[in-house]
Enzyme design. Structure first.
Site, mmCIF file in Angstrom:
data_model
loop_
_atom_site.group_PDB
_atom_site.id
_atom_site.type_symbol
_atom_site.label_atom_id
_atom_site.label_comp_id
_atom_site.label_asym_id
_atom_site.label_seq_id
_atom_site.Cartn_x
_atom_site.Cartn_y
_atom_site.Cartn_z
ATOM 1 N N GLU A 224 55.528 -109.753 6.332
ATOM 2 C CA GLU A 224 55.216 -108.302 7.049
ATOM 3 C C GLU A 224 55.739 -108.279 9.080
ATOM 4 O OE1 GLU A 224 55.906 -105.662 5.409
ATOM 5 O OE2 GLU A 224 54.673 -106.185 3.784
ATOM 6 N N CYS A 258 56.026 -100.619 14.022
ATOM 7 C CA CYS A 258 57.207 -101.467 13.112
ATOM 8 C C CYS A 258 58.567 -100.885 13.088
ATOM 9 C CB CYS A 258 56.775 -103.080 12.267
ATOM 10 S SG CYS A 258 55.540 -101.824 10.915
#
Ligand code: NAD
Length: 478
Positions: A224, A258
């Site tokens: 991720e 993010c």
């Protein structure tokens, strides 16, 4: 057995401890893997209760780490984990059930099914920006899938790491779930071990190190990662709504998200209106002096503060204009909500993931130029489109690539546990959340059960013309 030496890796752990826990979990993996739906639900319940019990400690720790507002902790750290737990609990029986699948006619007499078996002993390495969320959400999926788990949280947020370790130690035996604190040294030591899966959340550059280490043991990975998530506001968009949602998602957590909108393209005809609306919402959310606003957190540490300060200075030296913000305080790791225009594309601000409260805004005339710009870069983790035109929206979606994203919002796709979450190539490999998270931590074991005579047995050697005719018919019709 592993061959690590007994040497201290950090002040908190040594390689013998890591080795011991890993071997304990290896020995216990079938026990954990054969747990029932009820037993796994009970573990998730324990985690849920512990998070609620330590909710105030979590808030205090995150305030101590980077002045995160308690309400933001509830929204972005506690709720995502509790909703992931609830979702897993209600779907667990369905996910764990053997999945009966179609058997082709050529295999008449047999039946087939998929058994989602646990991968075994898995490693979760998490980042600092949403430490609770990004440590415990993957843990939920790993537990749901029946794995033993070692967790390595980020060293950058030590207060919350201590609370999370307390939670893990209180509710799990270390032969099932263990947290090992430490920095890169500990991570490096852990990565030498032959885990059955590694779930890593962090920077793409570190993702490459993790994947290279995993390759030595042919360990599967979920990565991720991050990157620059572009946001497009076209000429049909509701500008005020776009500005409100973009301002919220850009400056929440001080831009250290993010999936924050990294930079914004606005249709030239709406650019001034958009900038005015963004300034209005910055003022509404954080007043004219965000240093005094408890809703505005700080940059996590001086290293990241200096990095971002350098980004602003570099962009300004190349001709960028600060539309609003730009105030800095090194003693507090404070950077005001900052919006910049005329940013040169060669600025570090545009070549690196920003991961901070700085928003470059560009005007555009032709959407094809924007698409070309986006496609010239690495695939983003998210792409956001603000538009009232489904024709424009579909055109952008069909001609770009991204891990995920939203139409007329930013970042909130993360909250839908029914959606796969993750990147594509440079922004990530594999998916998290819900069934996708469960599958990341499972091996889809395909099993065929022969019930009656198999037609294929007619085709066993020695071959002859009759058998060849049967083979020809099979190829033609089945
Ligand atoms: P990071 O990659 O520096 O650190 C993440 C973890 O990896 C930490 O636990 C750290 O100790 C460990 N680590 C760091 N360097 C290492 C090395 N050389 N070898 C082994 N382990 C190492 O990331 P970060 O600064 O904590 O987080 C920011 C990055 O994470 C950004 O790029 C952001 O976009 C990304 N991110 C992605 C997601 C997502 O869900 N896709 C979520 C949050 C953050």
């Amino acid at each position: 057995m592993t061959s690590l030496q007994d040497k201290p890796i950090s002040d908190k752990t040594d390689s013998l401890t890591i080795n011991k826990i890993f071997d304990l979990q290896k020995g216990n993996q079938y026990n954990v893997g054969n747990s029932t739906v009820k037993e796994r639900r009970a573990k998730l319940d324990r985690l849920h209760q512990a998070i609620l019990k330590y909710r105030n400690d979590i808030k205090k720790a995150l305030y101590d780490d980077f002045k995160k507002h308690p309400s933001e902790v509830d929204m972005t750290e506690i709720y995502p984990v509790t909703s992931e737990i609830k979702h897993a609990k209600s779907n667990l029986a369905l996910w764990m059930r053997d999945q009966s699948i179609h058997t082709p006619l050529a295999l008449l007499g047999s039946s087939s099914y998929i058994k989602y078996e646990p991968k075994g002993v898995v490693l979760i390495i998490s980042p600092w920006n949403f430490p609770v969320n990004l440590t415990f959400c993957p843990l939920v999926s790993a537990i749901a899938a029946g794995n033993c788990v070692i967790i390595k949280p980020s060293e950058m947020t030590p207060h919350i790491a201590t609370v999370m370790k307390k939670i893990v130690d209180e509710i799990f035996d270390e032969n099932e779930v263990a947290m090992i604190e430490g920095g890169i040294d500990v991570s490096t030591e852990l990565l030498k071990l032959p885990f059955n899966h590694i779930f890593f959340t962090g920077a793409p550059s570190v993702g490459k190190i993790v994947m290279a280490a995993a390759a030595k043991n042919l360990t599967s990975v979920t990565l991720e990662l991050g990157g620059k998530s572009p946001t497009i506001v076209d000429e049909t968009a509701d500008i005020d709504m776009a500005a409100r949602r973009i301002t919220w998602s850009k400056f929440a957590n001080n831009g250290q998200i993010c999936i924050a909108p990294d930079y914004v393209y606005v249709h030239e005809s709406k650019k001034e209106a958009f900038l005015t609306a963004v300034k209005k919402y910055i003022h509404q959310f954080y007043s004219d002096d965000a240093t005094k606003e408890s809703s505005y957190n700080r940059i996590v540490n001086s290293r990241h503060f200096d990095r971002l300060k350098g980004y602003i200075e570099d962009a300004v030296s190349k001709g960028a204009k600060i539309e609003t913000g730009g105030q800095l305080s090194g003693t507090e790791n404070y950077i005001a909500p900052t919006v910049m225009t005329r940013v040169d594309k060669s600025s570090i601000l545009m070549t690196n993931e920003i991961f901070g409260p700085i928003m470059p805004v560009f005007g555009f005339q032709r959407i094809e130029d924007v698409i070309q710009d986006i496609n010239a870069q690495e695939k983003p983790l998210a792409l956001y489109i603000f538009s009232k035109s489904s024709k424009n929206t579909n055109h952008i979606i069909n001609n770009t690539r991204a891990g995920g994203g939203c139409i007329n919002h930013c970042a909130v796709h993360y909250y839908n546990t029914h959606l796969p979450f993750g990147g594509s190539n440079n922004s990530g490999i594999g998916k998290a959340h819900g069934i996708e998270g469960f599958k990341s931590f499972s091996n889809s074991r395909g099993i065929l059960k022969q019930n009656f005579t198999n037609a294929l047995e007619l085709l066993l050697p020695p071959f002859n013309n009759f058998k060849q005719k049967l083979i020809d018919l099979t190829i033609k019709y089945f």
